[in-house]
Design a protein around this motif. Structure first.
Motif, PDB file in Angstrom:
ATOM      1  N   UNK A  57       0.814  -1.213   0.000  1.00 25.88           N
ATOM      2  CA  UNK A  57       0.000   0.000   0.000  1.00 25.88           C
ATOM      3  C   UNK A  57       0.852   1.270   0.000  1.00 25.88           C
ATOM      4  N   UNK A  58       2.070   1.157   0.482  1.00 28.16           N
ATOM      5  CA  UNK A  58       2.948   2.330   0.514  1.00 28.16           C
ATOM      6  C   UNK A  58       3.263   2.827  -0.893  1.00 28.16           C
ATOM      7  N   UNK A  59       3.113   1.953  -1.864  1.00 30.59           N
ATOM      8  CA  UNK A  59       3.379   2.326  -3.252  1.00 30.59           C
ATOM      9  C   UNK A  59       2.148   2.971  -3.907  1.00 30.59           C
ATOM     10  N   UNK A  60       0.989   2.733  -3.329  1.00 28.25           N
ATOM     11  CA  UNK A  60      -0.268   3.223  -3.893  1.00 28.25           C
ATOM     12  C   UNK A  60      -0.933   4.192  -2.922  1.00 28.25           C
ATOM     13  N   UNK A  61      -0.622   5.468  -3.080  1.00 24.80           N
ATOM     14  CA  UNK A  61      -1.097   6.483  -2.150  1.00 24.80           C
ATOM     15  C   UNK A  61      -2.625   6.493  -2.022  1.00 24.80           C
ATOM     16  N   UNK A  62      -3.341   6.447  -3.128  1.00 23.08           N
ATOM     17  CA  UNK A  62      -4.802   6.505  -3.085  1.00 23.08           C
ATOM     18  C   UNK A  62      -5.386   5.302  -2.344  1.00 23.08           C
ATOM     19  N   UNK A  63      -4.831   4.113  -2.600  1.00 21.99           N
ATOM     20  CA  UNK A  63      -5.301   2.917  -1.900  1.00 21.99           C
ATOM     21  C   UNK A  63      -5.012   3.012  -0.402  1.00 21.99           C
ATOM     22  N   UNK A  64      -3.852   3.525  -0.052  1.00 19.71           N
ATOM     23  CA  UNK A  64      -3.483   3.689   1.348  1.00 19.71           C
ATOM     24  C   UNK A  64      -4.473   4.621   2.053  1.00 19.71           C
ATOM     25  N   UNK A  65      -4.759   5.736   1.433  1.00 20.55           N
ATOM     26  CA  UNK A  65      -5.708   6.699   2.002  1.00 20.55           C
ATOM     27  C   UNK A  65      -7.079   6.058   2.160  1.00 20.55           C
ATOM     28  N   UNK A  66      -7.526   5.335   1.159  1.00 20.14           N
ATOM     29  CA  UNK A  66      -8.842   4.699   1.211  1.00 20.14           C
ATOM     30  C   UNK A  66      -8.906   3.650   2.322  1.00 20.14           C
ATOM     31  N   UNK A  67      -7.858   2.861   2.486  1.00 21.31           N
ATOM     32  CA  UNK A  67      -7.832   1.834   3.534  1.00 21.31           C
ATOM     33  C   UNK A  67      -7.829   2.480   4.925  1.00 21.31           C
ATOM     34  N   UNK A  68      -7.117   3.577   5.098  1.00 13.49           N
ATOM     35  CA  UNK A  68      -7.114   4.278   6.384  1.00 13.49           C
ATOM     36  C   UNK A  68      -8.518   4.792   6.694  1.00 13.49           C
ATOM     37  N   UNK A  69      -9.171   5.366   5.694  1.00 18.52           N
ATOM     38  CA  UNK A  69     -10.543   5.852   5.890  1.00 18.52           C
ATOM     39  C   UNK A  69     -11.477   4.707   6.273  1.00 18.52           C
ATOM     40  N   UNK A  70     -11.377   3.587   5.566  1.00 16.47           N
ATOM     41  CA  UNK A  70     -12.226   2.434   5.858  1.00 16.47           C
ATOM     42  C   UNK A  70     -11.993   1.925   7.280  1.00 16.47           C
ATOM     43  N   UNK A  71     -10.733   1.826   7.662  1.00 21.72           N
ATOM     44  CA  UNK A  71     -10.409   1.326   8.995  1.00 21.72           C
ATOM     45  C   UNK A  71     -10.895   2.298  10.069  1.00 21.72           C
ATOM     46  N   UNK A  72     -10.704   3.587   9.847  1.00 23.92           N
ATOM     47  CA  UNK A  72     -11.166   4.595  10.808  1.00 23.92           C
ATOM     48  C   UNK A  72     -12.690   4.524  10.961  1.00 23.92           C
ATOM     49  N   UNK A  73     -13.389   4.488   9.847  1.00 21.47           N
ATOM     50  CA  UNK A  73     -14.853   4.457   9.895  1.00 21.47           C
ATOM     51  C   UNK A  73     -15.378   3.166  10.530  1.00 21.47           C
ATOM     52  N   UNK A  74     -14.711   2.049  10.262  1.00 23.41           N
ATOM     53  CA  UNK A  74     -15.109   0.794  10.894  1.00 23.41           C
ATOM     54  C   UNK A  74     -14.931   0.851  12.405  1.00 23.41           C
ATOM     55  N   UNK A  75     -13.838   1.449  12.833  1.00 27.08           N
ATOM     56  CA  UNK A  75     -13.569   1.606  14.258  1.00 27.08           C
ATOM     57  C   UNK A  75     -14.594   2.548  14.890  1.00 27.08           C
ATOM     58  N   UNK A  76     -14.892   3.629  14.200  1.00 26.65           N
ATOM     59  CA  UNK A  76     -15.874   4.602  14.686  1.00 26.65           C
ATOM     60  C   UNK A  76     -17.253   3.942  14.815  1.00 26.65           C
ATOM     61  N   UNK A  77     -17.605   3.070  13.886  1.00 26.77           N
ATOM     62  CA  UNK A  77     -18.876   2.356  13.958  1.00 26.77           C
ATOM     63  C   UNK A  77     -18.940   1.472  15.207  1.00 26.77           C
ATOM     64  N   UNK A  78     -17.818   0.823  15.539  1.00 25.02           N
ATOM     65  CA  UNK A  78     -17.770   0.005  16.756  1.00 25.02           C
ATOM     66  C   UNK A  78     -18.028   0.864  17.992  1.00 25.02           C
ATOM     67  N   UNK A  79     -17.428   2.048  18.012  1.00 22.05           N
ATOM     68  CA  UNK A  79     -17.610   2.964  19.147  1.00 22.05           C
ATOM     69  C   UNK A  79     -19.055   3.422  19.226  1.00 22.05           C
ATOM     70  N   UNK A  80     -19.638   3.778  18.093  1.00 19.70           N
ATOM     71  CA  UNK A  80     -21.038   4.205  18.076  1.00 19.70           C
ATOM     72  C   UNK A  80     -21.957   3.092  18.577  1.00 19.70           C
TER      73      UNK A  80
END
Length: 101
Positions: A57-80
């Motif tokens: 993912x370090x080679x693919x900036x857009x994919x890295x950003x998208x995966x971070x967003x997905x992981x953050x939102x998934x974590x936020x959903x758990x908190x909610x």
């Protein structure tokens, strides 16, 4: 139950809720997006850690950003979900004891 007892019961329930909510705010939640990125947040949404599990993912900036967003939102959903569960617990107590939540 007289008015003073009701007020005391409501205050006790409020203290219990605040105590449990504080514990929730300090609890850590982790979520992995497609096994590529793992994000850890506290219950107050403070980010604790971001792990890159897939070095490609370090080679693919857009994919890295998208995966971070997905992981953050998934974590936020758990908190909610945890917050809703906590609120539901005290709403049930409200129905039984008249606590105005």
């Amino acid at each position: 139950m007289n008015m003073q007892q009701m007020v005391q019961a409501m205050q006790k329930l409020q203290r219990q809720y605040e105590k449990e909510h504080k514990i929730l705010e300090e609890k850590e939640f982790s979520y992995s997006a497609n096994g590529a990125i793992k994000v850890t947040l506290k219950g107050n949404l403070e980010m604790v850690d971001v792990e890159i599990l897939d070095e490609e993912l370090l080679k693919e900036k857009e994919d890295l950003i998208e995966m971070i967003k997905l992981a953050y939102n998934g974590c936020k959903d758990q908190i909610n979900d945890a917050e809703e569960e906590l609120a539901g617990k005290f709403q049930q107590a409200n129905r039984k004891g008249g606590f105005p939540f």
